[in-house]
Motif scaffolding. Structure first.
Motif, short mmCIF file in Angstrom:
data_model
loop_
_atom_site.label_atom_id
_atom_site.label_comp_id
_atom_site.label_asym_id
_atom_site.label_seq_id
_atom_site.Cartn_x
_atom_site.Cartn_y
_atom_site.Cartn_z
N GLN A 230 22.86 53.47 -9.20
CA GLN A 230 21.99 53.02 -10.28
C GLN A 230 21.06 54.16 -10.70
OE1 GLN A 230 19.94 49.41 -9.24
NE2 GLN A 230 21.76 48.46 -8.39
N ALA A 231 21.61 55.37 -10.70
CA ALA A 231 20.77 56.54 -10.92
C ALA A 231 20.32 56.70 -12.37
CB ALA A 231 21.49 57.81 -10.47
N ASN A 232 20.98 56.03 -13.31
CA ASN A 232 20.53 56.13 -14.69
C ASN A 232 19.14 55.55 -14.82
OD1 ASN A 232 22.89 57.34 -15.58
ND2 ASN A 232 23.87 55.38 -16.04
N ARG A 233 18.33 56.22 -15.59
CA ARG A 233 16.93 55.83 -15.70
C ARG A 233 16.77 54.40 -16.24
NH1 ARG A 233 11.92 58.63 -16.56
NH2 ARG A 233 10.44 57.29 -17.62
N PRO A 234 16.06 53.52 -15.51
CA PRO A 234 15.82 52.18 -16.05
C PRO A 234 14.88 52.25 -17.24
CG PRO A 234 15.36 52.33 -13.67
CD PRO A 234 15.48 53.72 -14.19
N HIS A 235 14.96 51.27 -18.11
CA HIS A 235 14.08 51.23 -19.29
C HIS A 235 12.81 50.47 -18.92
CE1 HIS A 235 17.13 53.01 -21.84
NE2 HIS A 235 18.01 52.12 -21.40
N ILE A 236 11.98 51.11 -18.10
CA ILE A 236 10.80 50.43 -17.58
C ILE A 236 9.54 51.27 -17.74
CG2 ILE A 236 11.94 48.90 -15.93
CD1 ILE A 236 11.66 51.01 -13.82
N GLY A 237 9.54 52.20 -18.68
CA GLY A 237 8.36 53.03 -18.89
C GLY A 237 8.29 54.18 -17.91
N LEU A 238 7.09 54.53 -17.51
CA LEU A 238 6.85 55.64 -16.61
C LEU A 238 7.42 55.33 -15.22
CD1 LEU A 238 5.29 58.32 -17.21
CD2 LEU A 238 3.31 57.25 -16.11
N ILE A 239 8.02 56.34 -14.58
CA ILE A 239 8.59 56.14 -13.25
C ILE A 239 7.97 57.13 -12.27
CG2 ILE A 239 10.67 56.30 -11.83
CD1 ILE A 239 12.30 55.37 -14.16
N GLY A 240 7.41 56.58 -11.19
CA GLY A 240 6.91 57.38 -10.09
C GLY A 240 7.68 57.03 -8.83
N VAL A 241 7.71 57.94 -7.88
CA VAL A 241 8.43 57.71 -6.62
C VAL A 241 7.58 58.26 -5.47
CG1 VAL A 241 10.45 58.32 -5.24
CG2 VAL A 241 10.73 57.78 -7.66
N SER A 242 7.46 57.47 -4.41
CA SER A 242 6.83 57.96 -3.19
C SER A 242 7.85 58.77 -2.40
CB SER A 242 6.33 56.79 -2.33
OG SER A 242 5.24 56.15 -2.96
N ALA A 243 7.41 59.89 -1.84
CA ALA A 243 8.33 60.77 -1.12
C ALA A 243 7.66 61.32 0.13
CB ALA A 243 8.80 61.91 -2.01
N HIS A 244 8.49 61.49 1.17
CA HIS A 244 8.03 62.07 2.43
C HIS A 244 8.96 63.18 2.90
CE1 HIS A 244 5.61 58.41 2.43
NE2 HIS A 244 6.73 57.73 2.31
N THR A 245 10.19 63.21 2.35
CA THR A 245 11.21 64.14 2.80
C THR A 245 11.95 64.73 1.60
OG1 THR A 245 12.97 62.48 2.88
CG2 THR A 245 11.57 62.70 4.84
N ALA A 246 12.79 65.74 1.87
CA ALA A 246 13.62 66.32 0.81
C ALA A 246 14.59 65.30 0.25
CB ALA A 246 14.36 67.54 1.36
N ASP A 247 15.10 64.39 1.10
CA ASP A 247 16.01 63.34 0.61
C ASP A 247 15.30 62.42 -0.37
OD1 ASP A 247 18.10 64.31 2.09
OD2 ASP A 247 17.87 62.88 3.73
N ASP A 248 14.04 62.12 -0.10
CA ASP A 248 13.27 61.28 -1.02
C ASP A 248 13.11 61.97 -2.38
OD1 ASP A 248 12.96 59.51 1.09
OD2 ASP A 248 10.93 60.19 1.57
N LEU A 249 12.88 63.27 -2.34
CA LEU A 249 12.75 64.03 -3.58
C LEU A 249 14.04 64.01 -4.38
CD1 LEU A 249 10.76 67.13 -2.28
CD2 LEU A 249 9.84 65.16 -3.52
N ALA A 250 15.18 64.10 -3.67
CA ALA A 250 16.47 64.03 -4.34
C ALA A 250 16.67 62.68 -5.00
CB ALA A 250 17.59 64.32 -3.34
N ALA A 251 16.22 61.62 -4.33
CA ALA A 251 16.33 60.27 -4.91
C ALA A 251 15.48 60.15 -6.16
CB ALA A 251 15.92 59.23 -3.88
#
Length: 323
Positions: A230-251
């Protein structure tokens, strides 16, 4: 046949009023007539900031006195691949002039550029620069705390907070959803009264998301969406992501996020048994993000400059940003 790879340092030259300098590419260079952020190739043995200072001296005749790393971003063109180390430049000596005959223009990054066309690799940083440098997270806890929180939120909004996240996992786990939803609506309403945006954390029901200005995904939620194709950007406005690792950054990149919150950086009361990653680890991960990064964990106005020196776009927090 592989494409040539070029490392470039590029300057976000910002005046005190927030205006940003763009330069037109000279007639004798590729993409002549297109507008870009000033800068150039990083030579062997140079650091990013050293290369930036040299290039801006050669191109614009200014001496950089205050610059910090920002976002490192890779863009693929038809003939080469360019890794751009964007840096914020907030201090310099001299007046910028087009030494190579290029035209210059100061623009308002909060508005559409008044010059163009703009190089493809310049468009993302123009969008990212519209993000504020402070990101407030809620921690209301119960219905009895709503009134006091809204009072403190109002003060923070008056003091310039423009981005808020509604995040109440503990409250949501023990209270009726209608109770938490009512608070969410009040927080959104108060933010909008002061021209601020309010995101909702992905722990809360999906049918609440359209009421917010975007969604902030927990690291696990971002990873699961990526793994579920589901990597295509959802149509939900601004998107932020919490990250702790390089894998999180890739997500986060897989979700085409607008920004990342990375940490925790310093030791905090909310994580008494887990040591912070520290500034060096933060900077190493931030350089891999390809997105603006907010530092979280022990952050306040007093740490903002330190965060910027370690490639942060800004800071995120709960208690300190309410003061």
């Amino acid at each position: 046949m592989s494409k040539p790879f070029v490392n470039v340092a590029a300057g976000m030259i910002l005046r005190a009023d927030g205006s940003l300098l763009l330069a037109e590419r000279p007639a004798d260079k590729a993409w002549a007539g297109w507008w870009e952020l000033p800068g150039g190739k990083i030579e062997a043995g140079e650091s990013v900031l050293e290369a930036l200072a040299r290039e801006l001296k050669e191109e614009l005749g200014i001496e950089v006195t205050d610059a910090t790393p920002w976002v490192t971003y890779t863009h693929e063109y038809e003939v080469n691949i360019v890794r751009l180390a964007f840096c914020r430049v907030t201090g310099w000596l001299g007046v910028p002039v087009g030494i190579e005959g290029q035209r210059l223009a100061w623009i308002d990054p909060q508005q559409a550029p008044t010059v163009g066309p703009v190089l493809p690799a310049t468009k993302p940083p123009l969008r990212w620069l519209q993000l504020p440098d402070r990101y407030l997270l809620t921690s209301i806890g119960s219905s009895s705390g709503v009134g006091a929180f809204l009072d403190r939120l109002t003060i923070a909004l008056k003091n310039g907070i423009k981005l808020v996240q509604f995040r109440e996992p503990e409250w949501a786990a023990k209270a009726a959803s209608a109770e938490v939803y009512a608070a969410f609506q009040q927080v959104v309403k108060r933010c909008h009264e002061f021209g601020a945006r309010c995101l909702i954390n992905s722990v809360h029901p999906v049918d609440w998301w359209p009421k917010a200005d975007g969604v902030h995904f927990r690291a696990a939620d971002a990873v699961s969406r990526q793994h579920a194709a589901q990597a295509n950007r959802p149509h939900i406005g601004l998107i932020g992501v919490s990250a702790h690792t390089a894998d999180d950054l890739a997500a986060a990149r897989g979700l085409n996020a607008d920004f990342v919150v990375l940490g925790h950086v310093l030791d905090t009361p909310s994580h008494p048994d887990v040591s912070g990653m520290g500034w060096d680890r933060f900077a190493a991960l931030a350089s891999q993000a390809s997105l603006p990064v907010f530092a979280i964990g022990g952050q306040s106005s007093a740490t903002l400059e330190t965060a910027r020196q370690h490639s942060a776009h800004g800071i995120a927090g709960i208690r300190q940003l309410l003061e």
